[in-house]
Design a protein around this motif. Sequence first.
Motif, PDB file in Angstrom:
ATOM      1  N   ASN A 223      34.668  41.770  47.669  1.00 37.78           N
ATOM      2  CA  ASN A 223      33.452  40.964  47.742  1.00 37.78           C
ATOM      3  C   ASN A 223      33.170  40.196  46.459  1.00 37.78           C
ATOM      4  O   ASN A 223      32.246  39.381  46.413  1.00 37.78           O
ATOM      5  N   LEU A 224      33.942  40.455  45.409  1.00 33.89           N
ATOM      6  CA  LEU A 224      33.782  39.724  44.152  1.00 33.89           C
ATOM      7  C   LEU A 224      34.727  38.522  44.060  1.00 33.89           C
ATOM      8  O   LEU A 224      34.627  37.721  43.133  1.00 33.89           O
ATOM      9  N   LEU A 225      35.638  38.389  45.020  1.00 30.26           N
ATOM     10  CA  LEU A 225      36.628  37.312  44.977  1.00 30.26           C
ATOM     11  C   LEU A 225      36.014  35.904  44.955  1.00 30.26           C
ATOM     12  O   LEU A 225      36.566  35.010  44.316  1.00 30.26           O
ATOM     13  N   PRO A 226      34.879  35.654  45.642  1.00 26.57           N
ATOM     14  CA  PRO A 226      34.296  34.308  45.572  1.00 26.57           C
ATOM     15  C   PRO A 226      33.940  33.871  44.152  1.00 26.57           C
ATOM     16  O   PRO A 226      33.741  32.673  43.919  1.00 26.57           O
ATOM     17  N   SER A 227      33.895  34.812  43.214  1.00 28.64           N
ATOM     18  CA  SER A 227      33.597  34.476  41.821  1.00 28.64           C
ATOM     19  C   SER A 227      34.589  33.457  41.270  1.00 28.64           C
ATOM     20  O   SER A 227      34.229  32.618  40.436  1.00 28.64           O
ATOM     21  N   LEU A 228      35.834  33.527  41.729  1.00 30.12           N
ATOM     22  CA  LEU A 228      36.867  32.608  41.237  1.00 30.12           C
ATOM     23  C   LEU A 228      36.584  31.165  41.668  1.00 30.12           C
ATOM     24  O   LEU A 228      36.933  30.219  40.950  1.00 30.12           O
TER      25      LEU A 228
END
Length: 228
Positions: free
Chosen positions: A211-216
Motif C-alpha cells: 500500500n506504500l507503492l503509490p509513493s513512487l
Amino acid sequence: MIPYGTLVNCAAIIGGSIVGVLLRSRFPENIRQIVFQGLGLCTILIGIQMALKVENILILIFSILIGGIIGELLKLDTLFERLASKLKKMVKSDNSGFTDGLITASLIYCIGAMAIIGSFDEGIRGDATVLFTKSILDGFASIALASTYGIGVLFSFIPVLIYQGMLTIFAQTFQEWFSPEIIAQMTATGGVLILGISFVILEVKKINLSNLLPSLGVVIFLTAMFAN
C-alpha cells in the motif's frame, strides 16, 4: 525497443529461484535462517544508501504519507494477494509460502534504485549495464529467497518484466521529463520502502509495503511540481 536488460534480469530470477527450490530440502534450518538474516541486513544497507540520496526530505515524507493513504484506499495489498492466490491456483502449487515469496521478492526486485536507474539508462542511453549487474544480484537473492519461501519467488519475474519493461519504454519516450532531482527523489523514496522490506525479512515489524507503492508516483508529481 526491446528491453534486453529486463529480459536478462527475469532469466536470472528464474534460474536463481530454480536453484533455491532444488536446494531447499538440502539446507539445514539453521543455515537457511542465517542466510535469510544476512540478506535482511544487506537489504538495510541498500535501503540506507538509497534513502540518503534524498534532496528534499519534506517531499519524501509527504510522498510516503500520501502514497500510503492512496494505497490503503485502493486496497493494493488485497489486490496483490488475490492476484498471487490466483497464480498459485493456476500453477497448482501447495506451497504455503507461495504468496509471501512472490510479493516479498517482487518488492525487493522492483523497488530498488538499480531497477529505476537501470531501466532509465537503457531507455534513455541504450545502456543495459546496470540491469545486467542487477541480474547477477537478483539471481543470488533468488536462491536465498526461494530456499526459504519456495516456488513463489520464481514468479516474481512477471512483475519485474512488466515494471522494468514499462519504465524502460517510458523513459525512452519521455526522457526529457526525468531530471536528476526526480531520479534522486525516486531513489530515496524507494530506499525508505527497501528499509521496510528489511524489517519484514528480519521479522522486526510487519509493514504493509504494497500500500506504500503509490509513493513512487507521488514523489515524481510533487518533485516536478515544486521544481517548477
